[in-house]
Design an enzyme around this catalytic site. Structure first.
Site, PDB file in Angstrom:
ATOM      1  CB  CYS A  24     -16.744  22.967  33.115  1.00 11.37           C
ATOM      2  SG  CYS A  24     -18.180  22.359  32.247  1.00 11.37           S
ATOM      3  CG  HIS A  37     -17.066  22.019  36.853  1.00 13.10           C
ATOM      4  ND1 HIS A  37     -18.189  22.804  36.712  1.00 13.10           N
ATOM      5  CD2 HIS A  37     -17.166  21.045  35.918  1.00 13.10           C
ATOM      6  CE1 HIS A  37     -18.932  22.323  35.724  1.00 13.10           C
ATOM      7  NE2 HIS A  37     -18.331  21.256  35.236  1.00 13.10           N
ATOM      8  CG  ASN A  51     -21.943  20.877  34.313  1.00 13.95           C
ATOM      9  OD1 ASN A  51     -21.525  22.022  34.385  1.00 13.95           O
ATOM     10  ND2 ASN A  51     -21.315  19.923  33.656  1.00 13.95           N
TER      11      ASN A  51
HETATM   12  N1  ACO Z   1     -31.804   8.563  31.801  1.00 11.93           N
HETATM   13  C1  ACO Z   1     -31.791   7.222  31.716  1.00 11.93           C
HETATM   14  N2  ACO Z   1     -30.837   6.535  31.046  1.00 11.93           N
HETATM   15  C2  ACO Z   1     -29.855   7.261  30.442  1.00 11.93           C
HETATM   16  C3  ACO Z   1     -29.820   8.674  30.494  1.00 11.93           C
HETATM   17  C4  ACO Z   1     -30.846   9.326  31.199  1.00 11.93           C
HETATM   18  N3  ACO Z   1     -30.887  10.674  31.315  1.00 11.93           N
HETATM   19  N4  ACO Z   1     -28.720   9.101  29.812  1.00 11.93           N
HETATM   20  C5  ACO Z   1     -28.094   8.008  29.347  1.00 11.93           C
HETATM   21  N5  ACO Z   1     -28.789   6.897  29.726  1.00 11.93           N
HETATM   22  C6  ACO Z   1     -28.454   5.489  29.432  1.00 11.93           C
HETATM   23  C7  ACO Z   1     -27.577   5.344  28.209  1.00 11.93           C
HETATM   24  O1  ACO Z   1     -28.357   5.349  27.034  1.00 11.93           O
HETATM   25  C8  ACO Z   1     -26.937   4.005  28.476  1.00 11.93           C
HETATM   26  O2  ACO Z   1     -27.861   2.991  28.146  1.00 11.93           O
HETATM   27  P1  ACO Z   1     -27.352   1.588  27.499  1.00 11.93           P
HETATM   28  O3  ACO Z   1     -26.453   0.968  28.550  1.00 11.93           O
HETATM   29  O4  ACO Z   1     -28.626   0.870  27.284  1.00 11.93           O
HETATM   30  O5  ACO Z   1     -26.621   1.979  26.262  1.00 11.93           O
HETATM   31  C9  ACO Z   1     -26.741   3.995  29.992  1.00 11.93           C
HETATM   32  O6  ACO Z   1     -27.667   4.977  30.500  1.00 11.93           O
HETATM   33  C10 ACO Z   1     -25.329   4.345  30.435  1.00 11.93           C
HETATM   34  O7  ACO Z   1     -24.900   5.515  29.745  1.00 11.93           O
HETATM   35  P2  ACO Z   1     -23.506   6.200  30.029  1.00 11.93           P
HETATM   36  O8  ACO Z   1     -23.374   7.454  29.197  1.00 11.93           O
HETATM   37  O9  ACO Z   1     -22.410   5.189  29.911  1.00 11.93           O
HETATM   38  O10 ACO Z   1     -23.710   6.598  31.569  1.00 11.93           O
HETATM   39  P3  ACO Z   1     -22.679   7.148  32.607  1.00 11.93           P
HETATM   40  O11 ACO Z   1     -22.683   6.325  33.825  1.00 11.93           O
HETATM   41  O12 ACO Z   1     -21.354   7.478  31.972  1.00 11.93           O
HETATM   42  O13 ACO Z   1     -23.354   8.551  33.051  1.00 11.93           O
HETATM   43  C11 ACO Z   1     -23.074  10.878  32.585  1.00 11.93           C
HETATM   44  C12 ACO Z   1     -23.601   9.547  32.077  1.00 11.93           C
HETATM   45  C13 ACO Z   1     -23.843  11.247  33.827  1.00 11.93           C
HETATM   46  C14 ACO Z   1     -23.286  11.930  31.507  1.00 11.93           C
HETATM   47  C15 ACO Z   1     -21.560  10.756  32.931  1.00 11.93           C
HETATM   48  O14 ACO Z   1     -20.895  10.124  31.862  1.00 11.93           O
HETATM   49  C16 ACO Z   1     -20.882  12.080  33.198  1.00 11.93           C
HETATM   50  O15 ACO Z   1     -21.146  12.752  34.183  1.00 11.93           O
HETATM   51  N6  ACO Z   1     -19.908  12.466  32.338  1.00 11.93           N
HETATM   52  C17 ACO Z   1     -19.092  13.647  32.572  1.00 11.93           C
HETATM   53  C18 ACO Z   1     -19.830  14.919  32.331  1.00 11.93           C
HETATM   54  C19 ACO Z   1     -18.858  16.069  32.543  1.00 11.93           C
HETATM   55  O16 ACO Z   1     -18.155  16.119  33.524  1.00 11.93           O
HETATM   56  N7  ACO Z   1     -18.783  16.979  31.593  1.00 11.93           N
HETATM   57  C20 ACO Z   1     -17.735  17.977  31.660  1.00 11.93           C
HETATM   58  C21 ACO Z   1     -18.178  19.253  32.030  1.00 11.93           C
HETATM   59  S1  ACO Z   1     -19.454  19.895  31.013  1.00 11.93           S
HETATM   60  C22 ACO Z   1     -18.795  21.197  30.072  1.00 11.93           C
HETATM   61  O17 ACO Z   1     -17.637  21.353  29.890  1.00 11.93           O
HETATM   62  C23 ACO Z   1     -19.825  22.122  29.405  1.00 11.93           C
END
Ligand code: ACO
Length: 327
Positions: A112, A254, A284
């Site tokens: 990214c 980003h 993203n």
């Molecule tokens: N819909 C519903 N529930 C979901 C989904 C979904 N799409 N995805 C995950 N969940 C659930 C999980 O299973 C988990 O359930 P549990 O508590 O029963 O185990 C719960 O939601 C919480 O999951 P987390 O992964 O802890 O959720 P979080 O609040 O961290 O959000 C997210 C997830 C949006 C992916 C976040 O972590 C994020 O944005 N991370 C950074 C992404 C990023 O910046 N990437 C870098 C750039 S990408 C690149 O370089 C190509």
């Protein structure tokens, strides 16, 4: 030493829209979860006959027209991408070919932060006189490399491309890019990667079945580091430019997650009104997201000559970057 500046920008988004409601039919998720956790409402997807270079070329042509130069003026084409047309040759040589160029052309893998890393290379090339004009692109066809059965990742990503033409800033002017700060922490490499299909792990039918050739991410690990690292590189960029948070007119970042960006701005003591946001419409788009945001912010009339910008990006590696830019 001369500095480089942004002479023109362009972007291209494929037509097909995938809404959060569309994703509810594919995986166990819902619009409320996606929009409240990420800020994303819809994203774009390439047509079956479109690849990364097609998106990149469309954005490049707009940037060239916007800059008012001829394609033949360009001395370097550099593309940040993790979803190029082929493992090799680079997508940049395909775009250079389609522009009728035989100049230096290469891809750069910084997830990214790909556009920021590419911009740093082009900026340095212009500073030392290696070329007078550089075409810098961030382009991704990420929907071709996501696992559509994994709700933790497939809801995040979209396709698109953004481009900028860099040229030399007038000597003594305030205009220009940088300094640019680039960082990495490979101890977190496995938190966001494509596990198989490279020279470490050859793709087998079993690994293909397990979708190990698609994006894998431990989202909460990336989230935690993103907030902290983006805020620290923002401070670093401001300090080296001799700016304070108050000097910044616009933050062009980003577009991964609205919660990450809001938290970063809060840590930096900046109002969220300075942040340009389009992740609600495109999700993203990895390396493409910052230049698409830059182009949309410029074309919307939000940015004007002399404005002070702060660029921020973080992605798989992990890698992260920050830079100042005066338009
Ligand atoms: N819909 C519903 N529930 C979901 C989904 C979904 N799409 N995805 C995950 N969940 C659930 C999980 O299973 C988990 O359930 P549990 O508590 O029963 O185990 C719960 O939601 C919480 O999951 P987390 O992964 O802890 O959720 P979080 O609040 O961290 O959000 C997210 C997830 C949006 C992916 C976040 O972590 C994020 O944005 N991370 C950074 C992404 C990023 O910046 N990437 C870098 C750039 S990408 C690149 O370089 C190509």
């Amino acid at each position: 030493m001369r500095r480089s500046r942004i002479l023109g920008t362009g972007s291209y988004l494929p037509e097909r829209v995938i809404t959060n409601h569309d994703l509810e039919k594919l995986v166990d998720t819902n619009d409320e979860w996606i929009s409240s956790r990420t800020g994303i409402r819809e994203r774009r997807q390439v047509a079956p006959d479109q690849a990364c270079s097609d998106l990149a070329l469309a954005a490049a042509l707009k940037a060239i027209a916007d800059a008012g130069i001829e394609a033949s003026d360009i001395g370097m084409v550099v593309i940040g991408t993790v979803s190029g047309d082929m493992p090799f040759p680079s997508t940049a040589v395909l775009v250079a070919r389609d522009l009728g160029l035989k100049c230096c052309a290469f891809d750069l893998s910084a997830a990214c932060s790909g556009f920021m890393h590419a911009m740093a290379m082009a900026d340095n090339a212009i500073r030392v006189g290696m070329c007078d004009y550089a075409l810098v692109i961030g382009a991704e066809a990420l929907t071709t490399i996501v696992n559509w059965q994994d709700r933790g990742t497939c809801i995040l990503f979209g396709d698109g491309a953004g481009a900028a033409i860099l040229g030399a800033a007038p000597v003594g002017s305030e205009q220009g890019i940088g300094p640019i700060h680039l960082h990495s922490d490979g101890s977190l490499a496995e938190a966001l990667c494509i596990p198989a299909g490279g020279s470490r792990t050859e793709l087998t039918p079993e690994l293909l079945e397990q979708k190990k050739n698609k994006v894998h991410m431990t989202g909460n690990v990336i989230f935690k580091h993103a907030t902290r690292n983006l805020a620290s590189v923002a401070q670093e960029a401001l300090e080296s430019a001799g700016w304070t948070a108050d000097d910044v007119d616009h933050v062009i970042a980003h577009q991964a997650n609205l919660r990450i960006l809001d938290a970063c701005l809060k840590r930096c003591g900046m109002s969220s009104e300075k942040l340009f946001v389009n992740l609600d419409r495109y999700g993203n788009t990895s390396a493409a997201s910052l230049p698409i945001a830059l182009d949309e912010a410029r074309k919307s009339g939000r940015l004007k000559a002399g404005d002070k910008l702060l660029f921020l990006a973080l992605g798989g590696g992990i890698v992260w970057s920050g830079a100042t830019c005066t338009l």
